[in-house]
Design an enzyme around this catalytic site. Structure first.
Site, PDB file in Angstrom:
ATOM      1  N   LYS A 170      42.231  36.310  50.673  1.00 32.40           N
ATOM      2  CA  LYS A 170      43.489  36.877  50.645  1.00 32.40           C
ATOM      3  C   LYS A 170      44.507  35.956  51.468  1.00 32.40           C
ATOM      4  O   LYS A 170      45.722  35.502  51.014  1.00 32.40           O
ATOM      5  CB  LYS A 170      43.794  38.246  51.645  1.00 32.40           C
ATOM      6  N   THR A 171      44.094  35.432  52.696  1.00 34.95           N
ATOM      7  CA  THR A 171      44.981  34.712  53.628  1.00 34.95           C
ATOM      8  C   THR A 171      45.224  33.270  52.847  1.00 34.95           C
ATOM      9  O   THR A 171      46.477  32.687  52.816  1.00 34.95           O
ATOM     10  CB  THR A 171      44.439  34.426  55.041  1.00 34.95           C
ATOM     11  N   SER A 197      32.479  61.296  44.685  1.00 34.58           N
ATOM     12  CA  SER A 197      32.220  60.732  43.520  1.00 34.58           C
ATOM     13  C   SER A 197      30.387  60.559  43.381  1.00 34.58           C
ATOM     14  O   SER A 197      29.995  60.141  42.333  1.00 34.58           O
ATOM     15  CB  SER A 197      32.526  59.115  43.536  1.00 34.58           C
ATOM     16  N   LYS A 253      32.807  49.458  41.890  1.00 33.59           N
ATOM     17  CA  LYS A 253      31.354  49.966  41.756  1.00 33.59           C
ATOM     18  C   LYS A 253      30.691  49.333  40.487  1.00 33.59           C
ATOM     19  O   LYS A 253      29.347  49.386  40.621  1.00 33.59           O
ATOM     20  CB  LYS A 253      31.644  51.480  41.233  1.00 33.59           C
TER      21      LYS A 253
END
Length: 773
Positions: free
Chosen positions: A362-363, A679, A722
């Protein structure tokens, strides 16, 4: 008189060169770590602390013997942490207290103390006479000494209580600390008044002598002495004039800088006005340095300068692909922004939030965005920020005031259109110093941030052209109003194929360069990378994969330097020799079909994961046991599954009275890890039916979905994550809610091709596909 009934343990704040009497209200600056720790302790309890004076000012860490044992119990009315690490407190003296013993000396000083009640505290005729006598002497002393203000004198006149009056007079007299301590230790009000009369009488005699000596010296001053005195005065005046010329030159330089800067006219006018104030201000004034600092910030801030964007979509795409593999959605969003800029030439900076597990890039992606746009890049970390002033800055009335991190970042960038990364925005906190996330609301609102207000700068600053990029591991902890201002782009993690490509194209060349290795020294085969990914890492990102690559490079470097080998070739076999036995088992799917064990799919803050659910049945009285550190929602899912099976027992070929004859135990392994969410509903129901009917659950099937009491399967979140965890675990079939079919397009194509997705809307369909004959 000591009040033995009022005895308590209380934190102690030693004072240097200062003594506080009861009823005194004053500000103190505290810098010693033990003292700061004591203050933090009292702010969490009743705000009361014992103030006692040190015998020696120079000692930094006083012992029991170096502190006077009579002090003042005080209440901390306010506490402010200053940027230089010191703490400023506002305290009010309450009552005298005597220290019996020191209880704690390590983290901070804590003592066992008894409160001292005042003797003769009533307004008796004798006390009244002593008060009048003392007041008369205090007035005379004030006239002669000129050290005590008229307001202090007026407030002393209004005090009717003898003890309070004596303390006020003692506090305002310029006495030595030892004399003040002696007055503090006198519990009798009458004795204290008498002592003060003696002190004032003595002070008046000394002042009278000083006056006589001054007059005698003045008369005896001869002409030569007068000339010497005048010459010295002239020298001082000339010196002051010289400083004035120096200040004048500095002011001229500042004026030129302000005129040449890119400030708007309104800001320039304010800066010149403050510069005029600075010119007239004495050089040694405390406000002078603050004002100079303020003018420097106004001059150095970029007000209108912006870097020119390189609006070449094809070049930007090449740079993004060069730096990062995959992450198509983020790249597409940046290219869309560039395309619109190319058409309109004007667009407010978007607020992007890159959300995903640690290690997915991300960075570094934000840094690549800045490079592709040809903009300056600024990064600030918000992890652990608690103080609102960190964002908005301090007001200039405080000593050591400075702007907030946003303005500091803009100064560092030097332009008004940088890519500004706000890292770890989900890890901000708030306490009594304010809520920094609320201060960010204005920064991250495209409709408001063109007039951002910083407490230090005080003038509106335009942030509308800044491209803000934020990162977060878990968007659930970001406050709703702040989240609403951002465009969320989820980065779920990487597939096995993507990790191998990232290692091959980015991580291995980077680590080889860092470890001084060339292609002629080290060669890494694809099967070696696959083995490291499968058997030595299990993560959504690639941070741990990079660590394993660094380990392999270090071991290869050692072999080459020690002449063990001239060239190291890494294969699947040599990887095991260098990294040891595999740490993880590739594919967590069950080895064979089992009764009462089903595989569920879970979504966590660090990506997707598989979840094994086991059910055992034993003769009993119908007791339902749930273990595995389950949250309330997950327990309710188990209850719902149990109730549904009871209602459909005949259709499922289960004894209708099973709930009276059998004890059922549902367990989710890895009991040390908290688990919650709805879930796992269909997974629990499938495992229950399997255990009660003896039908085996297919080993290659994973499932996710919420269940209702009527057997309906409701949609869930995180299907992409998932699915990737199921693929990583070696499952081949996923049973999912029919309402989640729209989310399949987010699943990477390589994962979609390897897995069979079965959309279901009712538990009967789940059982049909999950259970064997």
């Amino acid at each position: 008189m000591v009040d033995t009934n009022d005895r308590r343990q209380i934190p102690l704040l030693p004072l240097r060169g200062l003594l506080v009497f009861p009823s005194m209200v004053l500000h103190l600056d505290v810098g010693r770590p033990k003292s700061v720790q004591a203050l933090e302790q009292v702010m969490e309890t009743d705000h009361q602390i014992l103030l006692a004076t040190q015998k020696e000012i120079s000692i930094d860490d006083p012992t029991e013997e170096e502190i006077y044992h009579v002090g003042t119990l005080a209440k901390v009315k306010n506490l402010l942490k200053l940027p230089n690490g010191t703490v400023r407190i506002h305290v009010e003296g309450l009552q005298r207290a005597r220290i019996n013993e020191f209880v704690q000396l390590e983290e901070y000083l804590q003592v066992d103390a008894e409160m001292i009640e005042q003797e003769d505290a009533f307004l008796t005729t004798e006390n009244q006479a002593l008060m009048r006598n003392l007041m008369t002497m205090f007035e005379q002393y004030t006239k002669v000494s000129k050290k005590i203000s008229a307001e202090t004198l007026a407030s002393a006149r209004d005090i009717a209580e003898p003890g309070h009056f004596a303390d006020v007079v003692a506090a305002n007299l310029p006495l030595k600390l030892a004399q003040k301590q002696e007055l503090l230790e006198i519990s009798s009000v009458k004795d204290r008044l008498v002592k003060l009369i003696e002190i004032l009488n003595n002070e008046q005699e000394v002042l009278g002598l000083e006056k006589k000596i001054g007059q005698r010296v003045k008369k005896s001053m001869e002409k030569t002495q007068k000339e010497y005195y005048l010459r010295e005065q002239m020298k001082a005046i000339q010196k002051e004039l010289g400083d004035k010329e120096g200040r004048s030159g500095e002011v001229t330089t500042l004026r030129e800088k302000i005129e040449q800067s890119d400030m708007p006219d309104s800001i320039k006018e304010k800066a010149l006005k403050e510069l005029d104030r600075y010119e007239k201000m004495p050089a040694n004034s405390a406000e002078s340095s603050v004002l100079r600092n303020y003018l420097d910030w106004l001059i150095q801030l970029p007000w209108s300068f912006e870097t020119e964007d390189q609006l070449d979509v094809i070049r930007a795409e090449e740079i993004l692909n060069e730096d990062h593999y995959g992450l198509e959605k983020v790249k597409e969003r940046v290219l869309e922004y560039l395309a619109v800029q190319q058409l309109t030439r004007e667009l407010k900076g978007p607020i992007l939030c890159l959300a995903g597990p640690p290690g997915v890039g991300k960075t570094s992606l934000a840094r690549s965005i800045a490079r592709s746009l040809n903009r300056k890049f600024v990064r600030i970390s918000l992890g652990g920020v608690r103080d609102e002033a960190e964002i908005r800055g301090h007001r200039r009335t405080y000593v050591g005031a400075m702007p907030g991190r946003i303005i500091q970042g803009m100064k560092k960038s030097g332009s008004i259109n940088p890519v500004f990364l706000l890292d770890e925005i989900d890890k901000m906190a708030h306490d009594f110093r304010g809520d920094p996330s609320a201060a960010l609301l204005e920064v991250l609102d495209p409709e408001q941030n063109n007039t951002f207000s910083d407490h230090f700068i005080e003038e509106p600053y335009d942030l509308s052209k800044v491209m803000f990029v934020t990162t977060a591991n878990n968007i659930g902890t970001i406050p709703g109003p702040l989240l609403d201002r951002m465009e969320i782009i989820s980065i779920a993690g990487y597939t096995e194929e993507e990790k191998i490509q990232i290692a091959k194209n980015y991580l291995v060349p980077k680590q080889m360069k860092d470890h001084g290795l060339t292609k002629g020294m080290l060669q890494v085969k694809d099967d070696a990378l696959q083995k490291v990914v499968r058997y030595y890492t299990r993560e959504a990102g690639v941070r741990n994969l990079e660590r394993q690559m660094a380990t392999l490079c270090r071991k290869a470097a050692k072999m080459i330097v020690s002449n063990e080998k001239k060239k190291v070739i890494l294969t699947a076999k040599t990887v095991e020799e260098m990294l040891g036995k595999p740490r993880f088992r590739y594919g967590l799917a069950e080895i064979e079909d089992q009764v009462g064990a089903a595989t569920g799919l879970a979504y966590t803050t660090v990506g997707g994961d598989t979840l094994s659910i086991e059910v055992s049945v034993a003769p009993g009285k119908g007791k339902l046991t749930l273990t595995g550190k389950l949250g309330d929602v997950m327990k309710e899912s188990a209850q719902a599954a149990f109730s549904y099976i009871r209602s459909r027992s005949e259709e499922l070929n289960i004894d209708p009275a099973f709930n009276e004859k059998l004890d059922i135990h549902i367990h989710v392994p890895e009991g040390a890890t908290p688990k919650d969410g709805p879930s796992a509903g269909i997974t629990m129901a499938t495992a229950l039916v399997s255990a009660l009917t003896g039908r085996k659950v297919k080993k290659e099937v994973g499932m996710t979905g919420e269940i209702t009491l009527r057997g309906r399967v409701l949609p869930i979140g995180g299907l992409k994550e998932k699915s990737m965890s199921a693929h990583r675990a070696g499952l081949t079939t996923i049973i999912m809610p029919k309402d989640n079919e729209k989310d399949l397009e987010d699943v990477p194509e390589s994962v979609r091709n390897d897995l069979t997705f079965i959309p279901v809307s009712h538990l009967d369909e789940v059982l049909k596909n999950a259970l064997g004959e």
